[in-house]
Design a protein around this motif. Structure first.
Motif, short mmCIF file in Angstrom:
data_model
loop_
_atom_site.label_atom_id
_atom_site.label_comp_id
_atom_site.label_asym_id
_atom_site.label_seq_id
_atom_site.Cartn_x
_atom_site.Cartn_y
_atom_site.Cartn_z
N GLN A 5 1.18 -1.13 0.40
CA GLN A 5 -0.31 0.24 -0.22
C GLN A 5 0.91 1.12 -0.01
O GLN A 5 0.84 1.65 -0.67
CB GLN A 5 -0.79 -0.19 1.31
CG GLN A 5 -2.15 -1.24 1.39
CD GLN A 5 -2.48 -1.34 2.51
OE1 GLN A 5 -1.95 -1.00 3.77
NE2 GLN A 5 -4.11 -2.06 2.68
N VAL A 38 -6.75 2.21 -2.87
CA VAL A 38 -5.58 2.89 -2.55
C VAL A 38 -5.40 4.23 -3.85
O VAL A 38 -4.94 4.85 -3.51
CB VAL A 38 -4.46 2.31 -2.10
CG1 VAL A 38 -3.09 2.63 -2.42
CG2 VAL A 38 -4.39 0.94 -1.24
N ALA A 75 -7.84 6.99 -3.95
CA ALA A 75 -7.68 7.75 -3.31
C ALA A 75 -6.68 8.17 -3.70
O ALA A 75 -6.28 9.95 -3.52
CB ALA A 75 -7.69 6.84 -1.44
N TRP A 123 -13.40 6.97 0.11
CA TRP A 123 -12.89 6.78 1.72
C TRP A 123 -13.79 5.68 2.14
O TRP A 123 -12.90 5.44 3.50
CB TRP A 123 -13.41 7.97 2.82
CG TRP A 123 -12.66 8.13 4.38
CD1 TRP A 123 -13.72 7.17 5.06
CD2 TRP A 123 -11.93 8.05 4.34
NE1 TRP A 123 -12.84 8.09 6.02
CE2 TRP A 123 -11.91 8.71 6.00
CE3 TRP A 123 -10.63 9.37 3.31
CZ2 TRP A 123 -10.29 8.68 6.26
CZ3 TRP A 123 -9.41 9.57 4.71
CH2 TRP A 123 -9.33 9.08 5.92
N LEU A 125 -11.10 2.72 0.52
CA LEU A 125 -10.49 3.18 1.09
C LEU A 125 -10.49 2.07 2.36
O LEU A 125 -9.55 1.17 3.08
CB LEU A 125 -9.97 4.83 1.16
CG LEU A 125 -8.30 4.54 1.90
CD1 LEU A 125 -7.08 3.15 1.40
CD2 LEU A 125 -8.06 5.20 1.89
N VAL A 126 -11.03 2.83 4.05
CA VAL A 126 -11.17 2.07 4.76
C VAL A 126 -11.84 0.68 5.17
O VAL A 126 -11.46 0.17 5.97
CB VAL A 126 -11.94 3.08 6.13
CG1 VAL A 126 -12.55 2.81 7.07
CG2 VAL A 126 -11.93 4.59 6.36
N GLU A 138 -9.34 1.95 9.10
CA GLU A 138 -9.45 3.61 8.99
C GLU A 138 -7.45 4.56 9.38
O GLU A 138 -7.50 5.18 8.90
CB GLU A 138 -10.60 4.59 10.33
CG GLU A 138 -10.68 5.83 10.55
CD GLU A 138 -11.75 5.65 11.35
OE1 GLU A 138 -11.44 5.81 12.90
OE2 GLU A 138 -13.08 5.99 11.28
N ALA A 186 -6.03 4.67 6.58
CA ALA A 186 -6.64 5.87 5.68
C ALA A 186 -5.96 6.82 5.64
O ALA A 186 -5.50 7.94 5.10
CB ALA A 186 -7.96 5.51 5.24
N THR A 224 -3.69 9.54 3.58
CA THR A 224 -3.81 10.93 3.37
C THR A 224 -2.27 11.79 3.28
O THR A 224 -1.56 12.95 2.92
CB THR A 224 -4.70 11.91 3.75
OG1 THR A 224 -4.31 11.34 5.14
CG2 THR A 224 -5.64 10.96 3.84
#
Length: 191
Positions: A66, A122, A125, A140, A143-144, A149, A152, A156
Motif C-alpha cells: 500500500q 488506494v 484515493a 473514503w 479505502l477504509v 481507518e 486511510a 493522506t
C-alpha cells in the motif's frame, strides 16, 4: 511559460563529510542525491528522517504494498522521475508489483484489470487527493474497507509527503540515480 533547465540546481554534499553531516546521512539512509542535498542542513535532515522512520517502519498501518502504491502513484502523477525511479528500483519487487502494474501506476487508471479491489481503493484515493486535495465519501469508505481507518489517515499524509518530495526533486532538477529509470521508460508513455 519559461524554459526549464535540466541542470541540477543545488549540489549535494560530497565526502568527506563532517561529523554532523555524516550523522544526518546515517539517519536518512543510503547517500543518494536527495539525502545528500537534505544533509546540507543537518537539522532538516533529522526532522525528515524522524518522519520517514515512522512511516517506513513496521508500525505503519499501511502495508509495504500500500505504501508503494501511494508513493509510486503520487510521484508518477507529479512527474517526479527521480523519486519514481528510486522507489521502483528499490521497492517494486518487495511490494510484488509486476510490469503491468508498474505501467498502470505510471500511466493508467485504477480500473485497469491488473488491480484487485483493495489496490483500486488506494489508487482512487491518491488520484482524488492529487486532483482535488480531498477524497470523496465513496472513495473514503472503500479505502477504509480495504485498508482500515488508521491506514486511510496515513495514506493522506504519505501522499502529501511524496507530493512535497516530488516538488523538491523536480525543482532541484536531481538527475536519476544509477540503476533507475524515468517514467517514460515504462510501457505506455506519459500521462
Amino acid at each position: 511559460m519559461p524554459l526549464k533547465s535540466k541542470q541540477p540546481r543545488v549540489a549535494p554534499v560530497s565526502p568527506p563529510y563532517d561529523e554532523e553531516t555524516q550523522a544526518a546521512l546515517d539517519l536518512l539512509g543510503p547517500p543518494i542525491q536527495l539525502f545528500r542535498v537534505m544533509a546540507r542542513r543537518p537539522g532538516l535532515a533529522h526532522g525528515v528522517a524522524g518522519w520517514g522512520r515512522h512511516y517506513f517502519s513496521r508500525r505503519s498501518a499501511l502495508t509495504l504494498r500500500q505504501r508503494e502504491l501511494v508513493i509510486d502513484r503520487t510521484t508518477a502523477l507529479c512527474g517526479a522521475d527521480y523519486e519514481w525511479g528510486v522507489h521502483v528500483a528499490h521497492f517494486a519487487e518487495k511490494a510484488e508489483l509486476d510490469p503491468a502494474q508498474l505501467a498502470s501506476l505510471a500511466h493508467g487508471p485504477p480500473e485497469d484489470p491488473c488491480w484487485v479491489a483493495a489496490d483500486r481503493a488506494v489508487l482512487r484515493a491518491v488520484d482524488e487527493l492529487y486532483a482535488d486535495a480531498d477524497i470523496s465519501d465513496t472513495t473514503w469508505s472503500a479505502l477504509v474497507d480495504a485498508a482500515g481507518e488508521d491506514a486511510a489517515v496515513e495514506l493522506t499524509l504519505l501522499a502529501g509527503w511524496y507530493h512535497a518530495i516530488s516538488f523538491a526533486v523536480r525543482a532541484l532538477r536531481l538527475p536519476l540515480e544509477p540503476g533507475t529509470e524515468p517514467l517514460d521508460a515504462i510501457a505506455g508513455g506519459r500521462r
